[in-house]
Design an enzyme around this catalytic site. Structure first.
Site, PDB file in Angstrom:
ATOM      1  N   GLY A 135       2.677   2.230  10.643  1.00 36.09           N
ATOM      2  CA  GLY A 135       3.621   3.325  10.462  1.00 36.09           C
ATOM      3  C   GLY A 135       4.310   3.795  11.734  1.00 36.09           C
ATOM      4  O   GLY A 135       4.987   4.820  11.728  1.00 36.09           O
ATOM      5  N   GLU A 150      -4.861  -5.164  10.541  1.00 38.15           N
ATOM      6  CA  GLU A 150      -3.886  -4.094  10.736  1.00 38.15           C
ATOM      7  C   GLU A 150      -4.180  -3.370  12.046  1.00 38.15           C
ATOM      8  O   GLU A 150      -5.047  -2.472  12.072  1.00 38.15           O
ATOM      9  CB  GLU A 150      -3.944  -3.100   9.576  1.00 38.15           C
ATOM     10  CG  GLU A 150      -3.413  -3.630   8.264  1.00 38.15           C
ATOM     11  CD  GLU A 150      -3.005  -2.491   7.343  1.00 38.15           C
ATOM     12  OE1 GLU A 150      -1.857  -2.494   6.880  1.00 38.15           O
ATOM     13  OE2 GLU A 150      -3.821  -1.594   7.103  1.00 38.15           O
ATOM     14  N   GLU A 174      -6.992   4.317   7.963  1.00 34.51           N
ATOM     15  CA  GLU A 174      -6.782   5.731   7.647  1.00 34.51           C
ATOM     16  C   GLU A 174      -7.995   6.309   6.915  1.00 34.51           C
ATOM     17  O   GLU A 174      -8.327   7.485   7.092  1.00 34.51           O
ATOM     18  CB  GLU A 174      -5.498   5.888   6.826  1.00 34.51           C
ATOM     19  CG  GLU A 174      -4.262   5.604   7.661  1.00 34.51           C
ATOM     20  CD  GLU A 174      -3.006   5.308   6.841  1.00 34.51           C
ATOM     21  OE1 GLU A 174      -1.965   5.054   7.467  1.00 34.51           O
ATOM     22  OE2 GLU A 174      -3.085   5.318   5.593  1.00 34.51           O
ATOM     23  N   SER A 181       3.757  -2.158  10.201  1.00 33.21           N
ATOM     24  CA  SER A 181       5.220  -2.067  10.309  1.00 33.21           C
ATOM     25  C   SER A 181       5.907  -3.385   9.966  1.00 33.21           C
ATOM     26  O   SER A 181       6.878  -3.785  10.616  1.00 33.21           O
ATOM     27  CB  SER A 181       5.623  -1.591  11.705  1.00 33.21           C
ATOM     28  OG  SER A 181       5.123  -0.293  11.973  1.00 33.21           O
ATOM     29  N   ASN A 223       0.857  -1.183   0.000  1.00 34.26           N
ATOM     30  CA  ASN A 223       0.000   0.000   0.000  1.00 34.26           C
ATOM     31  C   ASN A 223       0.895   1.235   0.000  1.00 34.26           C
ATOM     32  O   ASN A 223       1.483   1.580   1.019  1.00 34.26           O
ATOM     33  CB  ASN A 223      -0.907  -0.012   1.235  1.00 34.26           C
ATOM     34  CG  ASN A 223      -1.792   1.225   1.327  1.00 34.26           C
ATOM     35  OD1 ASN A 223      -1.924   1.982   0.370  1.00 34.26           O
ATOM     36  ND2 ASN A 223      -2.399   1.427   2.486  1.00 34.26           N
ATOM     37  N   HIS A 262      -9.532   0.569   5.052  1.00 33.96           N
ATOM     38  CA  HIS A 262      -8.280   0.864   5.737  1.00 33.96           C
ATOM     39  C   HIS A 262      -8.543   1.845   6.875  1.00 33.96           C
ATOM     40  O   HIS A 262      -9.372   2.759   6.763  1.00 33.96           O
ATOM     41  CB  HIS A 262      -7.259   1.450   4.766  1.00 33.96           C
ATOM     42  CG  HIS A 262      -5.869   1.472   5.305  1.00 33.96           C
ATOM     43  ND1 HIS A 262      -5.425   2.444   6.191  1.00 33.96           N
ATOM     44  CD2 HIS A 262      -4.816   0.636   5.111  1.00 33.96           C
ATOM     45  CE1 HIS A 262      -4.175   2.197   6.505  1.00 33.96           C
ATOM     46  NE2 HIS A 262      -3.773   1.120   5.866  1.00 33.96           N
ATOM     47  N   LYS A 320      -0.010   4.288  -0.323  1.00 33.34           N
ATOM     48  CA  LYS A 320      -0.669   5.439   0.283  1.00 33.34           C
ATOM     49  C   LYS A 320      -0.463   6.684  -0.602  1.00 33.34           C
ATOM     50  O   LYS A 320      -0.459   6.570  -1.830  1.00 33.34           O
ATOM     51  CB  LYS A 320      -0.186   5.632   1.722  1.00 33.34           C
ATOM     52  CG  LYS A 320      -0.328   4.346   2.545  1.00 33.34           C
ATOM     53  CD  LYS A 320      -0.051   4.530   4.012  1.00 33.34           C
ATOM     54  CE  LYS A 320      -0.190   3.203   4.737  1.00 33.34           C
ATOM     55  NZ  LYS A 320      -0.050   3.340   6.209  1.00 33.34           N
TER      56      LYS A 320
END
Length: 235
Positions: free
Chosen positions: A163, A157, A89, A195, A9, A87, A11
């Protein structure tokens, strides 16, 4: 048998020069399914590289007055065969609900895209012992009834590990993935994200019910991503 999948991904990262990194990834990918999910602006430039491509999101509608959005038919037209849905985010930054994610997943299916459906808990939920309850709720609300191993991949996730450099312990990952397997049954590929790097990939892939990874920052460069792909292929 489940598919071994290494999905990257990207992003909101990457310009046209990044196509060369994708080319290097494509040339070195072997032994498992490799998917790159770049910004939508790079789907067409990457469409001839011979690597599977995915969108990072799709709107539930096929077209309409939705400025700045992108539809599943547009992704497919640009060369994508996969799409990330749900996701964290997107859920946090854009307020996407479980119902939104369910509709987006169905939209992806409608044009033949395989959905990578993301689930994950926050640090506060983890510390409160609510992880499995949160994931069950997300699964019940986000996963359409028509899900099959061919049209859907599940990605766990933990929000607190995305991250941050933090990685869930093997016991934490195993607990969640075993619970997900019990929920969806055999055949579905279950990915871990948060990560993932070359240094921890082999240990993660050695766990039961971990069939691959959804990788963020470490997927942007072939030198970082291909060792993860190799670890998966050898697992």
């Amino acid at each position: 048998m489940t598919r071994k999948i290494a999905a990257g991904n990207w992003k909101m990262n990457g310009l046209r020069a990044s196509v060369e990194e994708a080319r290097a990834i494509a040339s070195g990918a072997d032994g498992c399914t490799v998917v790159i999910c770049p910004p939508a602006t790079l789907l067409v430039p990457m469409s001839a590289l011979g690597v599977a491509l995915g969108g990072q999101y799709c709107h539930a509608s096929t077209s309409g007055a939705h400025t700045g959005d992108i539809s599943a038919p547009m992704l497919a037209d640009a060369g994508a065969t996969w799409c990330i849905t749900g996701h964290s985010e997107r859920r946090a930054d854009h307020g996407e609900s479980d119902a939104d994610v369910r509709a987006q997943t169905e939209a992806a299916w409608s044009v033949g895209l395989t959905a990578i459906l993301c689930l994950g808990e926050t640090l506060a939920q983890r510390e409160a012992g609510e992880t499995l309850d949160v994931l069950r709720s997300q699964m019940d609300g986000s996963l359409p009834s028509g899900a099959t191993p061919d049209n859907t991949v599940i990605a766990y996730e933990p929000v607190w590990a995305i991250g941050t450099g933090k990685v869930a312990t093997p016991d934490q990952v195993a607990e969640v993935h075993d619970a997900l397997r019990a929920r969806v049954g055999p055949g579905f590929s279950l990915l871990y994200g948060g990560s993932v790097k070359a240094g921890n990939a082999a240990d993660l892939f050695a766990l039961d019910n971990v069939d691959g990874a959804l990788v963020g920052g470490a997927s942007l460069a072939a030198a970082d991503f291909l060792p993860i792909v190799k670890a998966l292929a050898e697992s």
